[in-house]
Design a protein around this motif. Structure first.
Motif, PDB file in Angstrom:
ATOM      1  N   LEU A 384      28.030  47.447 -92.591  1.00 19.06           N
ATOM      2  CA  LEU A 384      28.604  46.140 -92.895  1.00 19.06           C
ATOM      3  C   LEU A 384      29.047  45.419 -91.608  1.00 19.06           C
ATOM      4  CD1 LEU A 384      30.690  47.002 -96.105  1.00 19.06           C
ATOM      5  CD2 LEU A 384      28.508  45.775 -95.968  1.00 19.06           C
ATOM      6  N   TRP A 385      29.586  46.181 -90.672  1.00 16.59           N
ATOM      7  CA  TRP A 385      30.022  45.594 -89.396  1.00 16.59           C
ATOM      8  C   TRP A 385      28.827  44.990 -88.664  1.00 16.59           C
ATOM      9  CZ3 TRP A 385      33.775  48.529 -85.584  1.00 16.59           C
ATOM     10  CH2 TRP A 385      34.236  47.634 -84.621  1.00 16.59           C
ATOM     11  N   LEU A 386      27.725  45.724 -88.654  1.00 10.60           N
ATOM     12  CA  LEU A 386      26.529  45.215 -87.994  1.00 10.60           C
ATOM     13  C   LEU A 386      25.967  43.980 -88.712  1.00 10.60           C
ATOM     14  CD1 LEU A 386      24.645  48.519 -87.086  1.00 10.60           C
ATOM     15  CD2 LEU A 386      25.802  46.951 -85.527  1.00 10.60           C
ATOM     16  N   ILE A 387      25.995  44.007 -90.025  1.00  7.05           N
ATOM     17  CA  ILE A 387      25.497  42.858 -90.784  1.00  7.05           C
ATOM     18  C   ILE A 387      26.357  41.628 -90.511  1.00  7.05           C
ATOM     19  CG2 ILE A 387      25.174  41.950 -93.117  1.00  7.05           C
ATOM     20  CD1 ILE A 387      24.401  44.788 -93.985  1.00  7.05           C
ATOM     21  N   LEU A 394      31.299  37.968 -87.562  1.00 10.19           N
ATOM     22  CA  LEU A 394      32.160  38.763 -86.686  1.00 10.19           C
ATOM     23  C   LEU A 394      31.726  38.595 -85.246  1.00 10.19           C
ATOM     24  CD1 LEU A 394      32.299  42.061 -88.809  1.00 10.19           C
ATOM     25  CD2 LEU A 394      34.009  40.226 -88.704  1.00 10.19           C
ATOM     26  N   THR A 395      32.634  38.979 -84.372  1.00  8.91           N
ATOM     27  CA  THR A 395      32.369  38.877 -82.935  1.00  8.91           C
ATOM     28  C   THR A 395      31.274  39.867 -82.569  1.00  8.91           C
ATOM     29  OG1 THR A 395      34.678  38.306 -82.583  1.00  8.91           O
ATOM     30  CG2 THR A 395      33.409  38.983 -80.654  1.00  8.91           C
ATOM     31  N   PRO A 396      30.300  39.437 -81.802  1.00  8.82           N
ATOM     32  CA  PRO A 396      29.220  40.355 -81.425  1.00  8.82           C
ATOM     33  C   PRO A 396      29.737  41.545 -80.613  1.00  8.82           C
ATOM     34  CG  PRO A 396      28.610  38.077 -81.001  1.00  8.82           C
ATOM     35  CD  PRO A 396      30.060  38.048 -81.336  1.00  8.82           C
ATOM     36  N   GLY A 397      29.144  42.689 -80.867  1.00  9.20           N
ATOM     37  CA  GLY A 397      29.484  43.951 -80.176  1.00  9.20           C
ATOM     38  C   GLY A 397      28.805  45.100 -80.902  1.00  9.20           C
ATOM     39  N   LEU A 398      27.585  45.416 -80.582  1.00 10.21           N
ATOM     40  CA  LEU A 398      26.773  46.361 -81.349  1.00 10.21           C
ATOM     41  C   LEU A 398      27.131  47.825 -81.102  1.00 10.21           C
ATOM     42  CD1 LEU A 398      23.270  44.679 -80.893  1.00 10.21           C
ATOM     43  CD2 LEU A 398      24.844  44.488 -82.840  1.00 10.21           C
ATOM     44  N   LEU A 399      27.720  48.116 -79.968  1.00  8.61           N
ATOM     45  CA  LEU A 399      27.910  49.518 -79.599  1.00  8.61           C
ATOM     46  C   LEU A 399      28.829  50.248 -80.565  1.00  8.61           C
ATOM     47  CD1 LEU A 399      27.357  51.830 -77.684  1.00  8.61           C
ATOM     48  CD2 LEU A 399      29.271  51.019 -76.266  1.00  8.61           C
TER      49      LEU A 399
END
Length: 519
Positions: A384-387, A394-399
Motif C-alpha cells: 500500500l505504501w508503494l501504491i 505519499l512522499t516518494p521514497g521506495l527503499l
C-alpha cells in the motif's frame, strides 16, 4: 489267583493234576479237553472271589491233603483255563476274560507249539510288561533228549526276549522259564517249590496291579505326552498382535494421523497466498483431495481374512507338538474365540475414533500464527505504501516500503518452514502413539477372545500331563492310578487283578521293576 493257560495238547491239565496231587482235571486225546475253567483252592476264603470270577461251585476242587507242599501253597487259587487256541470262540473269550483278572499266569508250552505265532503275538508280547507275574513252562520234555530239551528251552528264551519279556535270570526280576514233564513228574517237584515261594511272598497282586498301570500308561502315552515343549512363546504372541494390528490398520492409522497433523500445522502456519493457491488447485481438480493424505480403504476396516489367518497361525503354533486330541482341542478353542472377532475389532476402531480427525494443537501454534499474520500485514503495508507513492499521495521514497514488503515476503515462508520443521517430531510421536493405542486395543481384544482360551486349554493339558507323569513315573498303584489300570482290556492286563489284591487286603506300592523304570 494263578491261571494255567496253554494251547491245545500242551499238557496244562496234566500239570494241573500233578500240582493238585489228584486227578481233578479231565485229560485225554479229545480236543479241546478243557471246556470251562476249573478252580483248585488251597484257601478256605476263596468262595466269594470265585463267585465274582464267574466260576460255579461244580467247577471248584480241593487238592489232595497232606504233604509238605500244601503249607507252602496256602492262599493259592489255581485255575485251569480252556485252550487259548480252541476252535470254540466261547473258550477263547473265557481265556481272555480271566487273564485280565488273575494275579499271575503259568503258560504251558510243548516242544511242537512253543513258537506258535498266536501265543506270542496275541498274549506274550502284549503282556511283556507283566513278566514278574509270568511263568513259562516247557512241558513234555520226556519226548526229547537232554540235549534237545536244552536247545528248545534256549530257543524259547530267545523268543521271549524278542517279545520284550524280561527273563528272571541271575536274580533279576522277570518271567520264570523252566522245563518239566507233567506226565512223568520230572521237574514238577521243583516247580511246586518255586510256586510255593512265589505264593508265600504275597506280592503277586501288587506286581500285577503295577504292571497294569504301566501298561495303561504306555497305551495312554501318545495321548498325554507331547513332543518338545508345547505352548505359546512371547514371539508367537507378538506375531499374533502384529497380525491383528495389520488387520485393523494400526500402522496406516498412525501414518495418517502423522500426515494430518503435519498438514494441519502447515495449513495453520502457512502463508495465506499459499493456502489460497492450494484451495484454487483443489477447486480446479473438481474437489479431489491428495491421496497421500488418506489411508487406503482396505486398511480402515478390519480385514476378515487377515484375522482368520492370524487366528489360524497362533492356533497352529500353540498346537505344535501336542498329541492329536489335545491339538484339536486347542484349535477348537481358538476357533470358538475367533467367532465375532472381526466384528469386535471393527467396533473397536469405531469406538476409539479416528486419531486423525482432531489432532492436538501445540501451545506454540498461536505464536506462529501471529508471526505469519505479522508477515502478511508487512507485505500489505509495504504494498500500500508503494501504491500510495506511485499515485502521488505519499512522499516518494521506495527503499523503506520495499524493504518492509520484502521482509514480509521472505518472512512468511521462513515462518512456514520453521513451523514445518518444528512439527515433524511431535507429528511423528503423535502418529506412533495413535498406532500404539490401536495396536494395544486390538491385541487386548485378541488376547481375551483367542489367547486366553488357548492358554486355558494348554493349562488343562499340563495338569493332566502332570497327573499322567505321577501315575506312570512314580510306579505306584492307588487311587486314580489304580483306576487307569482297571480300565485296561483283558488281553493287556485289565483291572480284574484288583479282585486278587483287594480280596487279600494287598498294600499297594511300587514294585522292583516299577521302581527301576521310574529311576
Amino acid at each position: 489267583m494263578v491261571a494255567i493257560a496253554g494251547a491245545t495238547g500242551s499238557g496244562k491239565s496234566t500239570l494241573f493234576n500233578a500240582l493238585a496231587g489228584v486227578p481233578v482235571a479231565e485229560t485225554g486225546l479229545r480236543r479241546p479237553t478243557t471246556s470251562a475253567p476249573l478252580a483248585l483252592c488251597w484257601s478256605e476264603g476263596a468262595a466269594g472271589l470265585l463267585d465274582r470270577l464267574g466260576i460255579p461251585g461244580r467247577q471248584r476242587r480241593r487238592p489232595l491233603a497232606g504233604g509238605t507242599g500244601d503249607s507252602d501253597l496256602q492262599g493259592l487259587v489255581l485255575l485251569d483255563l480252556p485252550d487259548h487256541d480252541s476252535a470254540v470262540t466261547a473258550h477263547r473269550d473265557q481265556v481272555d476274560r480271566l487273564l485280565g483278572l488273575v494275579d499271575a499266569v503259568i503258560w504251558v508250552v510243548d516242544p511242537e507249539k512253543y513258537a506258535d505265532a498266536a501265543l506270542h503275538e496275541r498274549y506274550l508280547r502284549p503282556l511283556s510288561g507283566h513278566a514278574e507275574v509270568t511263568f513259562v513252562v516247557l512241558n513234555q520234555i520226556d519226548r526229547l533228549g537232554t540235549e534237545a530239551a536244552d536247545l528248545v528251552l534256549d530257543d524259547l528264551r530267545r523268543l521271549l526276549d524278542d517279545d520284550g519279556m524280561a527273563l528272571g535270570e541271575h536274580g533279576e526280576p522277570g518271567a520264570t522259564v523252566l522245563s518239566l514233564s507233567a506226565l512223568t513228574g520230572a521237574g514238577v517237584g521243583e516247580f511246586r517249590e518255586l510256586l510255593g515261594r512265589f505264593v508265600q511272598e504275597r506280592t503277586a497282586p501288587e506286581r500285577r496291579l503295577a504292571a497294569d498301570v504301566d501298561a495303561a500308561a504306555a497305551r495312554l502315552r501318545p495321548v498325554y505326552v507331547a513332543d518338545g515343549r508345547p505352548g505359546l512363546g512371547e514371539r508367537a504372541r507378538e506375531e499374533f498382535a502384529d497380525r491383528l494390528a495389520g488387520a485393523v490398520g494400526a500402522r496406516a492409522a498412525g501414518e495418517a494421523a502423522e500426515r494430518v497433523w503435519r498438514r494441519t500445522a502447515i495449513k495453520a502456519c502457512g502463508t495465506p497466498w499459499l493456502r489460497l493457491y492450494r484451495w484454487y488447485e483443489s477447486v480446479r481438480a473438481h474437489g479431489t483431495t491428495d491421496t497421500r493424505l488418506t489411508s487406503p480403504v482396505e486398511d480402515e476396516l478390519t480385514a476378515r481374512q487377515r484375522v482368520e489367518q492370524a487366528v489360524r497361525a497362533v492356533s497352529d503354533e500353540a498346537a505344535r507338538g501336542l498329541p492329536g486330541p489335545w491339538a484339536q482341542a486347542v484349535r477348537e478353542a481358538a476357533a470358538r474365540g475367533a467367532e465375532g472377532l472381526p466384528e469386535a475389532l471393527d467396533e473397536l476402531t469405531v469406538t476409539m475414533g479416528d486419531p486423525a480427525a482432531r489432532p492436538p494443537r501445540p501451545a506454540w501454534w498461536p505464536a506462529a500464527v501471529f508471526g505469519q499474520v505479522t508477515m502478511t500485514l508487512l507485505q500489505i503495508f509495504g504494498a500500500l505504501w508503494l501504491i500510495g507513492q506511485i499515485a502521488g499521495v505519499l512522499t516518494p521514497g521506495l527503499l523503506l516500503p520495499a524493504l518492509i514488503m520484502l521482509a514480509g515476503i521472505v518472512g512468511g515462508p521462513l515462518v512456514e518452514w520453521a513451523c514445518a520443521a518444528a512439527v515433524r517430531g511431535p507429528a511423528r510421536r503423535y502418529g506412533q502413539e495413535a498406532e500404539r493405542r490401536l495396536r494395544e486395543a486390538a491385541a487386548a481384544c485378541g488376547r481375551a477372545r483367542v489367547l486366553d482360551p488357548v492358554a486355558a486349554e494348554l493349562m488343562r493339558y499340563r495338569e493332566v500331563r502332570e497327573q499322567y507323569g505321577t501315575a506312570s513315573g512314580a510306579g505306584r498303584v492307588g487311587g486314580r492310578a489304580m483306576g487307569i489300570g482297571m480300565g485296561a482290556g483283558p488281553r493287556h492286563g485289565g483291572g480284574g487283578a484288583a479282585f486278587g489284591g483287594v480280596a487279600r487286603g494287598t498294600r499297594f506300592g511300587p514294585t522292583r521293576a516299577g521302581a527301576a523304570r521310574a529311576r
